[in-house]
Design a protein around this motif. Structure first.
Motif, short mmCIF file in Angstrom:
data_model
loop_
_atom_site.label_atom_id
_atom_site.label_comp_id
_atom_site.label_asym_id
_atom_site.label_seq_id
_atom_site.Cartn_x
_atom_site.Cartn_y
_atom_site.Cartn_z
N GLU A 290 -41.96 -44.80 5.85
CA GLU A 290 -41.72 -44.46 7.26
C GLU A 290 -40.87 -43.20 7.36
O GLU A 290 -41.13 -42.32 8.20
CB GLU A 290 -41.02 -45.62 7.98
CG GLU A 290 -41.87 -46.87 8.17
CD GLU A 290 -42.04 -47.68 6.89
OE1 GLU A 290 -41.28 -47.43 5.93
OE2 GLU A 290 -42.93 -48.55 6.85
N GLU A 291 -39.83 -43.10 6.49
CA GLU A 291 -39.00 -41.90 6.50
C GLU A 291 -39.79 -40.66 6.14
O GLU A 291 -39.66 -39.61 6.79
CB GLU A 291 -37.85 -42.06 5.50
CG GLU A 291 -36.73 -42.97 5.93
CD GLU A 291 -35.63 -43.02 4.89
OE1 GLU A 291 -34.58 -42.37 5.11
OE2 GLU A 291 -35.81 -43.68 3.85
N ILE A 292 -40.62 -40.79 5.11
CA ILE A 292 -41.42 -39.66 4.67
C ILE A 292 -42.39 -39.24 5.76
O ILE A 292 -42.57 -38.04 6.04
CB ILE A 292 -42.19 -40.00 3.37
CG1 ILE A 292 -41.19 -40.24 2.23
CG2 ILE A 292 -43.16 -38.90 3.01
CD1 ILE A 292 -41.83 -40.70 0.93
N ALA A 293 -43.02 -40.24 6.43
CA ALA A 293 -43.96 -39.94 7.51
C ALA A 293 -43.25 -39.27 8.67
O ALA A 293 -43.76 -38.30 9.27
CB ALA A 293 -44.65 -41.23 7.97
N ALA A 294 -42.03 -39.77 9.01
CA ALA A 294 -41.27 -39.19 10.12
C ALA A 294 -40.86 -37.76 9.79
O ALA A 294 -40.93 -36.86 10.65
CB ALA A 294 -40.04 -40.05 10.40
N GLU A 295 -40.41 -37.53 8.55
CA GLU A 295 -40.02 -36.19 8.15
C GLU A 295 -41.21 -35.24 8.13
O GLU A 295 -41.10 -34.08 8.51
CB GLU A 295 -39.36 -36.23 6.77
CG GLU A 295 -37.99 -36.86 6.77
CD GLU A 295 -37.36 -36.87 5.39
OE1 GLU A 295 -38.03 -36.44 4.43
OE2 GLU A 295 -36.20 -37.30 5.27
N LYS A 296 -42.37 -35.77 7.71
CA LYS A 296 -43.58 -34.96 7.70
C LYS A 296 -43.97 -34.57 9.11
O LYS A 296 -44.32 -33.41 9.38
CB LYS A 296 -44.71 -35.72 7.02
CG LYS A 296 -45.99 -34.92 6.90
CD LYS A 296 -47.08 -35.71 6.19
CE LYS A 296 -48.37 -34.91 6.07
NZ LYS A 296 -49.44 -35.68 5.41
N ALA A 297 -43.88 -35.56 10.04
CA ALA A 297 -44.21 -35.28 11.44
C ALA A 297 -43.24 -34.26 12.03
O ALA A 297 -43.64 -33.34 12.76
CB ALA A 297 -44.19 -36.57 12.25
N GLU A 298 -41.95 -34.43 11.71
CA GLU A 298 -40.94 -33.49 12.20
C GLU A 298 -41.17 -32.10 11.64
O GLU A 298 -41.05 -31.09 12.35
CB GLU A 298 -39.54 -33.99 11.81
CG GLU A 298 -38.41 -33.13 12.33
CD GLU A 298 -37.04 -33.63 11.91
OE1 GLU A 298 -36.04 -32.97 12.23
OE2 GLU A 298 -36.99 -34.69 11.24
N LYS A 299 -41.52 -32.05 10.36
CA LYS A 299 -41.78 -30.76 9.71
C LYS A 299 -42.99 -30.07 10.33
O LYS A 299 -42.97 -28.86 10.60
CB LYS A 299 -42.02 -30.98 8.22
CG LYS A 299 -42.17 -29.70 7.42
CD LYS A 299 -42.32 -30.01 5.95
CE LYS A 299 -42.47 -28.72 5.13
NZ LYS A 299 -42.63 -29.02 3.68
#
Length: 365
Positions: A290-299
């Protein structure tokens, strides 16, 4: 005297015939099957192989992916998952260090493994010292230790039993590359001098030797076949430390070595390869999906915002340019009209002056 001259001529002729007979009659091939003679004129080999030929590649990896390059083909049975890989590396390194300590052979941590020690291997807390995303374990030995290891311990199968309850039992192979005797890079196929291999799955530790390859021109400079160079004062005296619960050694100037190899950012960056450094527990922690997905979306959102801003800036720049061009055209048109008015005024003035002069002449007559 004539006998001596005749003997010299005969010896020279004999050497020439022997060298000529050594010319290969079949096309020479590399380890990958490609010809070495393609596009080249064949020359006699006067008892010396060309430098680019060297020995064929000794260690082989299955390949197919980046992770596939971290397994020995003889023992590989598929890619390990994250947990199995960490467990394999932990016991493999403990067994390696224990074996070298038991047999009084000096080895030390290198490259990414040394960087892992710098981050969390220096603390006494029982946390993993290896970088969790790193599939490479790298160690180094001196050239003399490498030679001793090849002579006395090559092809050793080491049975390891951990101190845990229940104990972990594994077998490791110490395999020394026959090309380890060559201390120059050569054809580049054998830059790894030896490996410590987990016979269960093929994961391994790369062992490279450091030697003073040019003691006359560069005394005190130690290098491996992959062009990593160190000064004696960078390496010695070695520092003794603990790594994954086992006594280990690191180079004396480890900070300078790491900065030169990875730059200073590797010692301060706290977010890397899906992991975040936790200064409280002093450990690299894997981020959740979830963190990786959120960071990817933010990026991606930041990237999109940056692209939109760039597009907007370019449009504004283009609009400003067009306005400026229009202003310049308008100014040019006004300047042209003013010049035409001035020219017309000069023409009228000249006509008036001519008429006045003509009237003056008539009055005088």
């Amino acid at each position: 005297m004539r006998l001596i001259q005749t003997a010299i001529i005969l010896c020279t002729l004999l050497c020439f015939l022997i060298d000529a007979a050594s010319i290969p009659t079949e096309p020479r091939k590399r380890a990958d099957g490609k010809s070495l003679d393609r596009g080249r004129r064949r020359r006699p080999a006067f008892g010396r192989r060309k430098k680019e030929e060297g020995l064929p590649k000794y260690f082989h990896e299955p390949g197919g992916s980046e992770l596939g390059n971290h397994y020995d083909s003889r023992f590989e049975h598929g890619i390990q998952d994250y947990a199995d890989k960490q467990d394999t590396q932990l016991h493999m390194l403990r067994a390696y260090l224990t074996f070298f300590n038991e047999n009084h052979m000096e080895t030390w941590l290198a490259h990414g493994t040394l960087l892992g020690w710098w981050w969390n291997g220096k603390v006494p807390a029982p946390v993993p010292a290896m970088l969790p995303w790193d599939w490479d374990i790298d160690t180094q030995v001196s050239g003399s230790t490498l030679a001793y290891m090849g002579e006395h311990y090559n092809q050793t199968h080491y049975d390891y039993v951990s101190n845990e309850d229940p104990p972990v039992k594994r077998t490791y192979l110490l395999d020394v590359n026959p090309a380890a005797v060559e201390r120059e890079r050569g054809n580049g196929l054998n830059i790894i001098d030896a490996r410590w291999i987990d016979t269960r799955n093929g994961l391994y530790i790369d062992i490279t030797g450091l030697s003073e390859t040019h003691p006359d021109d560069q005394p005190g400079v130690w290098s491996c076949k992959n062009y990593h160079r160190y000064h004696t004062t960078d390496l010695y005296p070695m520092r003794e430390t603990m790594y994954e619960g086992v006594i280990a050694k690191v180079p004396y100037a480890y900070d300078r070595i790491l900065t030169q190899e990875y730059q200073e950012k590797a010692l301060v960056l706290t977010d890397y390869e899906g992991h975040r450094w936790d200064p409280v527990v002093k450990e690299w922690l894997k981020k959740s999906d979830e963190e990786i997905a959120a960071e990817k979306a933010e990026k991606e959102a930041k990237k999109k915002e940056k692209e939109e801003k760039k597009k907007k800036d370019e449009e504004e720049k283009k609009a400003r340019h067009e306005r400026k061009q229009a202003q310049m055209r308008e100014k040019g048109q006004k300047d042209k009209e003013n010049e035409e008015k001035k020219a017309e005024a000069r023409r009228l003035k000249e006509q008036q002056e001519k008429m006045k002069a003509s009237n003056t002449e008539k009055e005088n007559d």
